[in-house]
Design a protein around this motif. Structure first.
Motif, PDB file in Angstrom:
ATOM      1  N   TYR A   1       0.846  -1.198   0.000  1.00 46.01           N
ATOM      2  CA  TYR A   1       0.000   0.000   0.000  1.00 46.01           C
ATOM      3  C   TYR A   1       0.878   1.243   0.000  1.00 46.01           C
ATOM      4  O   TYR A   1       2.032   1.205   0.410  1.00 46.01           O
ATOM      5  CB  TYR A   1      -0.928  -0.013   1.211  1.00 46.01           C
ATOM      6  CG  TYR A   1      -1.916  -1.141   1.146  1.00 46.01           C
ATOM      7  CD1 TYR A   1      -3.076  -1.019   0.390  1.00 46.01           C
ATOM      8  CD2 TYR A   1      -1.656  -2.348   1.780  1.00 46.01           C
ATOM      9  CE1 TYR A   1      -3.972  -2.066   0.287  1.00 46.01           C
ATOM     10  CE2 TYR A   1      -2.555  -3.404   1.682  1.00 46.01           C
ATOM     11  CZ  TYR A   1      -3.709  -3.262   0.938  1.00 46.01           C
ATOM     12  OH  TYR A   1      -4.582  -4.298   0.821  1.00 46.01           O
TER      13      TYR A   1
ATOM     14  N   HIS B   1      -1.765   3.005  -8.769  1.00 49.98           N
ATOM     15  CA  HIS B   1      -1.610   3.063  -7.313  1.00 49.98           C
ATOM     16  C   HIS B   1      -0.126   3.198  -6.973  1.00 49.98           C
ATOM     17  O   HIS B   1       0.259   3.996  -6.108  1.00 49.98           O
ATOM     18  CB  HIS B   1      -2.186   1.792  -6.679  1.00 49.98           C
ATOM     19  CG  HIS B   1      -2.207   1.810  -5.183  1.00 49.98           C
ATOM     20  ND1 HIS B   1      -3.298   2.251  -4.458  1.00 49.98           N
ATOM     21  CD2 HIS B   1      -1.256   1.467  -4.274  1.00 49.98           C
ATOM     22  CE1 HIS B   1      -3.016   2.166  -3.164  1.00 49.98           C
ATOM     23  NE2 HIS B   1      -1.796   1.687  -3.014  1.00 49.98           N
TER      24      HIS B   1
ATOM     25  N   LYS C   1      -5.551  -1.493  -3.941  1.00 44.60           N
ATOM     26  CA  LYS C   1      -4.256  -1.295  -4.612  1.00 44.60           C
ATOM     27  C   LYS C   1      -4.162  -2.087  -5.913  1.00 44.60           C
ATOM     28  O   LYS C   1      -3.193  -1.977  -6.636  1.00 44.60           O
ATOM     29  CB  LYS C   1      -3.113  -1.663  -3.689  1.00 44.60           C
ATOM     30  CG  LYS C   1      -2.978  -3.137  -3.358  1.00 44.60           C
ATOM     31  CD  LYS C   1      -1.797  -3.338  -2.426  1.00 44.60           C
ATOM     32  CE  LYS C   1      -1.632  -4.786  -2.022  1.00 44.60           C
ATOM     33  NZ  LYS C   1      -1.259  -5.681  -3.141  1.00 44.60           N
TER      34      LYS C   1
ATOM     35  N   CYS D   1      -2.353   7.747  -4.198  1.00 47.41           N
ATOM     36  CA  CYS D   1      -2.452   6.387  -4.738  1.00 47.41           C
ATOM     37  C   CYS D   1      -3.861   6.078  -5.246  1.00 47.41           C
ATOM     38  O   CYS D   1      -4.021   5.744  -6.427  1.00 47.41           O
ATOM     39  CB  CYS D   1      -1.975   5.375  -3.701  1.00 47.41           C
ATOM     40  SG  CYS D   1      -0.204   5.543  -3.344  1.00 47.41           S
TER      41      CYS D   1
END
Lengths: 255, 257
Positions: free
Chosen positions: A196, A227, B196, B227
């Protein structure tokens, strides 16, 4: 840079050092990697095949053939030969076969830990062929896989083989463990893929290792490259450091 | 154009990472630089301190007059005085909702203690933000906590159909598992803080999940807003769905529109 990959900023140059084709879904993975190459766009992508935690020699050949199919079709793809060091001589033969097919790196996953003596002949052969090694590494407070390398396993291998260039995947899983374990080892680079987007992770790596030892990777297609780009785009680092991570280091270090 | 909002931020210091901290001013600066005009916010200290009222009060003072922030009070229903404090927070701190961090407080989100909170919230028409998880469990070296799984979250959604709920911290596979349940629930949103992957996350979610059930949430300052923002901004899902995720869906749930 405003902090976004918007068209008005101009496309950022991106090299992705960590992507996969899973043998069980090879056609779909190849298609998705090409989609990402076109869409982001990605200038160059390093691809390895995977299938299960411990494979037969025949399966390893099929894994690498699945990657070679992409290498043959798309010049932006570079190959990382997946090897299972438990296969001994076959692993070395497969390394040479892949090298002859144009693969330029080696990928080791969870068949052995990075400091396992079974890996040593692979490291020696990779060094002789000038092939850097992408080593999976993920230290976990819970759920550590059998033979899953910790960052200090990678550090041990790097100390023993200073002539090898290692790319430690996922920053070792926990970026603090990872960076601290390899900080003094200039032949170890780290990629921030997969995990993450933690605040401070890229800054920590830049501070402890230097921006010239961080190489962008996505872990696609299981992870979303956007991401992972967000980790670099959102980091409080200079534009020069960002460019180093996104492409300049890969251009300098990886074949 | 829809106002962008972050459904899931804290201010303060996350106790297990020195870098996971942010003041109100740093948070506001980050939001401004990214074009985020609103956020649900709570004090991190209220999750980890037994005497959490002081943290709630300090945050309320710090964000007083700042229309960007919607203060949600962290509630620990294992504390016998939680209802008194929640009532005070509604009346004197003007909080806009409640926030449950069951993994750190040691109760089940579908258990009796949490049920009291959902009843309290329903009676006062307050939205509740429910964390399934916060820190990546693989990185919990100092304090291992349980996580709320899909079955527990499903039970909450089914048992409290009148509550407005924001579920934070679901993985991609969790969202697929919940899709059939939440697609018809306009009063339930799922945040993006744990999405993610895989490649084309949102396009793949859209095959099963009504994207109007999603809300951009970052879990700042543990994680970076860039993100999920990069994923949402680059997803091929059409502008209405994108604007909804970035703020419209949350504005609807909070009745800001």
């Amino acid at each position: 840079m405003s902090g976004f990959l918007t068209p008005e900023d101009g496309p950022l140059k991106v090299i992705d050092a960590h992507a996969h084709i899973w043998l069980s879904q090879a056609e779909r993975d190849r298609r998705e990697l090409v989609e990402a190459l076109d869409k982001v766009p990605i200038e160059r992508i390093y691809v390895s095949g995977l299938h299960g935690h411990d494979q037969s020699p025949d399966t390893v050949v099929r894994i690498n053939d699945a990657v070679h199919e992409m290498l043959a079709a798309d010049p932006r793809a570079r190959g990382q030969a997946y090897l299972n060091p438990r296969h001994g001589q076959h692993a070395l033969e497969e390394l040479r076969r892949c090298h002859d097919l144009g693969f330029c790196m080696v990928k080791l996953w969870v068949a052995t830990r990075a400091d396992d003596p079974l890996n040593f002949p692979v490291y020696e052969a990779a060094a002789a062929l000038g092939m850097p090694l992408l080593l999976h590494s993920f230290v976990k407070a819970r759920g550590q896989l059998l033979n899953e390398s910790t960052p200090w396993d990678v550090a041990e291998a790097a100390r023993r083989y200073p002539e090898c260039t290692f790319l430690m995947a996922h920053m070792g899983g926990d970026f603090i463990f990872g960076c601290e374990s390899v900080a003094e080892l200039p032949n170890v680079f780290v990629d921030p893929s997969g995990s993450y987007g933690e605040k401070g992770m890229i800054e920590y790596a830049v501070q402890r290792l230097g921006a010239d030892r961080v190489i962008f990777g996505s872990d696609m297609p299981g992870s979303d490259i956007y991401h992972n780009l967000g980790k670099v785009v959102g980091a409080s680092i200079s534009d020069a450091e960002r460019e180093a991570i996104l492409h300049r280091n890969a251009e300098r270090v990886l074949p | 154009m829809t106002v962008w909002m972050d459904a899931n931020i804290f201010v303060g210091q996350f106790p297990f990472r020195s870098v996971a901290r942010a003041s109100v001013s740093e948070t506001l600066s980050r939001m401004n630089s990214l074009g985020i005009s609103g956020a649900i916010v709570s004090p991190m200290e209220a999750v980890f301190q037994e005497d959490s009222w002081a943290a709630e009060e300090t945050l309320a003072e710090a964000i007083s007059g700042m229309t960007q922030f919607m203060h949600f009070k962290v509630v620990n229903p294992k504390q016998p005085w939680w209802q008194r404090d929640a009532e005070r927070a509604v009346n004197s701190l003007h909080v806009r909702g409640l926030r449950l961090c069951s993994t750190y407080h040691g109760y089940l989100v579908n258990g009796a203690k949490a049920a009291e909170v959902f009843e309290f919230a329903r009676e006062r028409d307050l939205p509740v933000l429910v964390h399934c998880r916060m820190q990546d469990s693989r990185l919990q070296w100092l304090l291992m906590t349980p996580e709320a799984d899909v079955s527990e979250i499903s039970a909450v959604i089914e048992r409290f159909p009148q509550n407005r709920l924001i579920i934070a911290g679901l993985h991609f596979s969790d969202m697929l598992a919940l899709a059939d349940l939440v697609n018809d629930r306009e009063n339930v949103l799922l945040d993006t803080s744990r999405l993610k992957g895989p490649w084309r996350t949102f396009e793949k979610l859209a095959e099963r999940l009504d994207l109007s059930r999603l809300a951009f949430g970052s879990l700042w300052p543990i994680n970076l807003p860039e993100c999920p923002l990069e994923q949402i901004r680059n997803a091929d899902i059409g502008e209405p769905a994108r604007e909804g995720i970035l703020g419209g869906n949350l504005a609807r749930l909070l009745r800001l529109a």
